[in-house]
Design an enzyme around this catalytic site. Structure first.
Site, PDB file in Angstrom:
ATOM      1  N   GLY A 113       0.359  -9.018  -8.823  1.00 37.43           N
ATOM      2  CA  GLY A 113      -0.833  -8.217  -9.060  1.00 37.43           C
ATOM      3  C   GLY A 113      -1.912  -9.032  -9.720  1.00 37.43           C
ATOM      4  O   GLY A 113      -1.817 -10.255  -9.861  1.00 37.43           O
ATOM      5  N   ASP A 143     -11.142   3.823  -5.986  1.00 39.36           N
ATOM      6  CA  ASP A 143     -10.559   2.834  -5.063  1.00 39.36           C
ATOM      7  C   ASP A 143      -9.467   3.485  -4.214  1.00 39.36           C
ATOM      8  O   ASP A 143      -8.400   2.922  -4.008  1.00 39.36           O
ATOM      9  CB  ASP A 143      -9.993   1.659  -5.861  1.00 39.36           C
ATOM     10  CG  ASP A 143      -9.691   0.453  -4.966  1.00 39.36           C
ATOM     11  OD1 ASP A 143     -10.190   0.416  -3.830  1.00 39.36           O
ATOM     12  OD2 ASP A 143      -8.943  -0.435  -5.404  1.00 39.36           O
TER      13      ASP A 143
END
Length: 1004
Positions: free
Chosen positions: A648, A764
């Site tokens: 990530g 998002d």
């Protein structure tokens, strides 16, 4: 002993065929003098005589018995050996009995010696080779079995002896024979010199050519055989051995007739199977007649072809009769009980000649009986199973109430798939009765006090009629269910009063229709406030109440001012100041308070009755306080990291296990913060946990807790087995029904409704940020990530825009242009997610640049419907993409719309046309123009079917002319078995064919 030895001789050593003898020299064939050399001249004498058949022959005789020390030699002419390695000499002679000769000395002999001498050419003279044993090689001393006397002479009785001797190995081109007499009275009647060889023979299915025997009598010469026509070797290479006597011995290996040929004429010929017979395997067995319902079309068949209408399953042996498909089942009996059904029937009259008969059940829902029927959804249960039933009965449950169904009972067997015709079936039409509703799936806590809890729940998935009311049952967790109390409510919300403070209660709810109560839902646990929690809550709400009152007063004043201004400035456009608002505002139909509580930084509170409100962790002066408030701290000893599954923004993503004290071990996902982080990075990393910790919904990713008191810092969430939705869909292209896809979309919409009700804006929302578990439940994830994307991020998904990075393809135009993020902009993103789901993870706007996407949206262009997308779903997408955000549906409306589609699958049958009738123009990239490609490979790349390149090429589909003529059978033949892929390729071929016809008409 001799006979016993012969009986025990191994069969493999018995000669297979008599030897062939090749004569090198035979004295009986001479028509003139033999002219052999004698030494001394007074010894052997050539005379004419007669054989046993009274034929004139040339012979040699000697009889110097009255003279001592005889050494009489007789030498033949030069004899060429002609490749032989061992020579045999057959001698016919007669010997006078010494005792019958009067006054004979003791030196009289009744034997003679046989010699040979090798030479590469005829080199002998009168004196060479020397007349002695060396250089001559002695073969043997020859003795007569019978001798004659004076009496025999008087009676003209001939006693002829025949002896055969052999010698070898011989290696030179030829040799001489010599006969030595040393005092006998004898006559050499005939001499035959020969060699032996094994004859040409067909043995064990192979041909062995003539083979010379070995040099020794015990020699075995190996000969390689050649299989006869239409035979093949089995086991080891086939050989025979030729012994010294010219006899074949010891066969090794064998040849057998090929499939389609049988052995005849004592194994010397492999003949093709006559018409009507076949032979499937190699071997000596004969051809057999074709099984029933099959035939051959030529000689030499290896199998029999089934007659028209008859088939042979892949696993059937070739000698099995051809069979056919079964007839339809008979005498169907149906028994309906509310929303369940029992079907029974009797087997077909004709099983097709097979014993592997099974049944398939096809369920079709016909609604109220009008219009076309559709396949039943996955909710219908079949016991023991829907396909492959071996018994003529089935129990079907979970049908919809008041619905007409058609059930087809197909009879199938092992050759049904081979037949071009559909299986025979018997059908039955039934209508279900009224039934009680299904169980409520989920229950939410709306609010709570020290003595009350307000709960809300969704309508049952299958109401099966009009819901009259609900019954809520509750009791204290530490008491028995027998102590429960029931409360009825006409709506799906109820407030339970008179509860104990700080006590956990168990709640269950069930719905009622005219058919009665449904099942209780699963047990849910909710706790009332403690007195301390209640006092704290009142103190926190006091500023909110004051602020709400003040805000109400300000609102009334603002309304009056706006009315006055509007009346004065009617007809003029008012500047929109919203675009200058850089903060995220949380608005609802209730008053909003923005004053900070004592001791805290600025927080945003939005009050909706009975609903928790999202609190932005960045409004805390100390963000660590938000982590402590909303996220559970977990001891590092409870966490076990197993493997890294990704990376990530802040570090690695791992899978592992979490075992909390007193709880079972669960599988979890673990996000770790990379070493060397700054305090800001740590704060940003943990902010996602502060956000997630406030959410509790089945379609929102669940936070298990955080690890902040040891290194590395971790965020622990539930584990989602199928990963991100976009990659999951791409891996399973075409594998789901429309109802399943709508179910996924419904789950995402439900999660977003929950977030919107809490006044949280995601910013998002995309398929990559939706996670899927093993039960195909979709959950919203990745909270706050886009909020913290730095300007130097390398992810091409996000593009710089007004102070940060924005995922252009998923973002509403007002958010791109003015950085205005609201729940309405999340609705726009949800429409893009819908398009991603229905296209199985295709990239929105394909390979267009981000700037091209922005320009197209500004010109009111919208994405077209994906392949096989129902019109109703594409219309919902277009509603989400309304330019005016106020015209977009709310997430609650989206959930209701999807629920209606799920309850009425017929609404999903109408497919959206390529050019929709909506007002907005659609981008056209569904099926590319084939003329823009040079090769079939490029065309397959464009329609995202590149995995079939090699299959198309190997099957000969290498030009557009050939591809345009492909049928469903051709597509199956090249290995395209997935239904979604078949549809995509067929649709592209249909468009290609239409484009070709259009080009041809223009050329004409």
């Amino acid at each position: 002993m001799g006979p016993l030895w012969f009986c025990c001789l191994p069969l493999a050593l018995l000669p297979l065929l008599a030897a062939v003898e090749e004569t090198l020299m035979d004295s009986t064939t001479a028509t003139a003098e033999l002219g052999w050399m004698v030494h001394p001249p007074s010894g052997w004498e050539e005379v004419s005589g007669y054989d046993e058949n009274m034929n004139t022959i040339r012979t040699y005789q000697v009889c110097n018995v009255f003279e001592s020390s005889q050494n009489n030699w007789l030498r033949t002419k030069y004899i060429r050996r002609r490749g032989a390695h061992r020579i045999h000499v057959e001698m016919k002679f007669s010997v006078r009995d010494c005792s019958s000769i009067p006054n004979v000395p003791g030196s009289c002999k009744e034997t003679f010696n046989l010699y040979y001498y090798e030479s590469d050419f005829d080199s002998a003279t009168k004196t060479f080779p020397n007349w002695m044993e060396n250089p001559w090689m002695k073969v043997d001393t020859i003795a007569a079995d019978e001798s004659f006397s004076q009496v025999d002479l008087g009676g003209r009785v001939m006693k002829i002896n025949t002896e055969v001797r052999s010698f070898g190995p011989v290696s030179k081109n030829g040799f001489y024979l010599a006969f030595q007499d040393y005092g006998g009275c004898m006559s050499l009647i005939a001499v035959r010199v020969f060699y032996r060889k094994c004859p040409r023979v067909i043995q064990n299915g192979a041909v062995f050519q003539e083979t010379l025997s070995g040099a020794e009598s015990t020699s075995l010469v190996a000969a390689r055989g050649t299989c006869i026509s239409n035979a093949e070797e089995v086991d080891v290479p086939i050989k025979l051995y030729c012994n010294g006597d010219g006899e074949w011995l010891v066969p090794i290996g064998r040849c057998m007739c090929r499939p389609g040929y049988e052995s005849v004429e004592n194994g010397t010929v492999c003949r093709g199977c006559p018409s009507g017979t076949f032979k499937a395997s190699q071997g000596d067995e004969g051809c057999v007649h074709c099984p029933i319902n099959s035939r051959t079309t030529s000689e030499g068949a290896t199998n029999c072809v089934c007659r028209n209408g008859y088939y042979r399953a892949d696993a059937d042996p070739v000698d099995m009769p051809c069979t056919t498909i079964p007839s339809a089942p008979q005498a169907v009996i149906s028994s309906v009980n509310e929303t369940s059904l029992m079907l029974e029937w009797t087997p077909p009259r004709d099983s097709g000649g097979r014993e592997d008969l099974v049944y398939n059940i096809i369920c079709k829902s016909c609604g109220s009986g009008r219009g076309a029927c559709t396949r039943c959804g996955d909710n219908v249960q079949f016991a023991p199973r829907q396909l492959g039933l071996t018994e003529p009965r089935i129990y079907i449950s979970d049908l919809l109430a008041h619905t007409q169904y058609t059930f087809e009972i197909q009879a199938v067997n092992g050759v049904t798939d081979q037949s071009p015709f559909s299986p025979q079936f018997a059908s039955v039409n039934i209508t279900t009765n009224q039934a009680a509703p299904s169980a409520v799936s989920i229950m939410h806590q709306v609010s709570r006090t020290v003595d009350s809890i307000t709960l809300s729940w969704s309508q049952p998935d299958q109401p099966n009629g009009v819901i009259l009311d609900y019954e809520l049952q509750y009791y204290e967790k530490n008491l028995s269910e027998l102590n429960s109390t029931a409360v009825k409510s006409p709506t799906n919300t109820v407030t339970v009063q008179n509860l104990k403070a700080g006590t956990i209660y168990v709640f269950q709810v069930r719905a009622r229709t005219v058919a009665g109560y449904g099942r209780y839902s699963g047990k849910m646990y909710f706790q009332t406030m403690t007195e301390a929690e209640y006092q704290t809550s009142v103190q926190e709400k006091l500023p909110l109440i004051i602020g709400s009152s003040a805000a109400g007063l300000v609102f009334l004043i603002a309304v009056v001012v706006i009315i006055i201004v509007c009346n004065r400035r009617r007809g003029f456009e008012r500047a929109d100041s919203e675009y200058t608002d850089k903060l995220q505002h949380y608005t609802s139909g209730h008053s909003t308070y923005r004053g900070p509580p004592p001791g805290l930084g600025v927080r945003l509170f939005v009050m909706t009755p009975g609903m928790k409100i999202y609190i932005d962790p960045f409004t805390y002066e100390d963000p660590n306080e938000a982590v402590r408030e909303f996220a559970k701290e977990i001891d590092i000893s409870c966490v076990k990291i197993e493997q890294v599954i990704g990376a990530g923004e802040f570090g690695e993503v791992c899978s592992g296990h979490l075992k909390l004290p007193g709880k079972r071990e669960i599988f979890v996902a673990i996000k770790t913060l990379k070493s060397g982080y700054t305090e800001k990075q740590r704060r940003d990393f943990l902010s996602e946990a502060s956000i997630m910790g406030q959410f509790d919904h089945p379609n929102v990713i669940h936070l298990e807790g955080v690890v902040t008191k040891s290194s590395p810092v971790m965020i622990i969430t539930e584990f989602m087995e199928n990963g991100s939705l976009d990659s999951f869909l791409r891996q399973n292209d075409g594998q789901f029904t429309v109802i399943q896809l709508v179910g996924m979309l419904r789950g995402i919409a439900a999660g977003m409704k929950y977030l919107a009700d809490m006044n949280y804006v995601h910013r998002d929302l995309a398929a990559r940020n939706i996670l899927v578990n093993s039960n195909l439940v979709c959950k919203v994830s990745d909270f706050g990530l886009s909020r913290f994307l730095e300007d130097d991020t390398s992810d091409p998904t996000y593009t710089s825009a007004l102070g940060g990075k924005i995922p252009i393809r998923w973002t509403a135009p007002e958010a791109i242009q003015y950085r205005k993020f609201t729940s309405a902009s999340d609705v726009w993103s949800y429409g893009i997610v819908m398009w991603e789901v229905m296209s199985y993870g295709e990239r929105p706007y394909w390979d267009m640049t981000n700037q091209d996407v922005i320009n197209a949206i500004e010109q009111d262009y919208r994405l077209p419907p994906p392949m096989d997308c129902p019109n109703a779903l594409h219309q919902l997408m277009l509603d989400c993409w309304q330019k005016d955000r106020n015209h977009r549906p709310k997430f609650g409306q989206i959930v209701n719309t999807l629920d209606k589609m799920i309850r009425n699958p017929n609404s999903l049958k109408a497919m959206a046309p390529l050019s929709s009738g909506v007002n907005l123009p659609l981008l056209d990239r569904t099926i590319p123009d084939y003329t823009s490609f040079n090769t079939v490979d490029e065309w397959l790349d464009a329609i995202k079917m590149s995995q079939y390149k090699e299959s198309f090429a190997s099957a000969g589909f290498t030009t557009f002319d050939i591809v345009s003529q492909m049928t469903v059978e051709d597509i199956l033949r090249v290995g395209v078995t997935l239904a979604g892929h078949q549809k995509k390729i067929l649709n592209s071929i249909q468009v290609m064919r239409a484009q070709m016809n259009q080009i041809q008409s223009v050329e004409v």
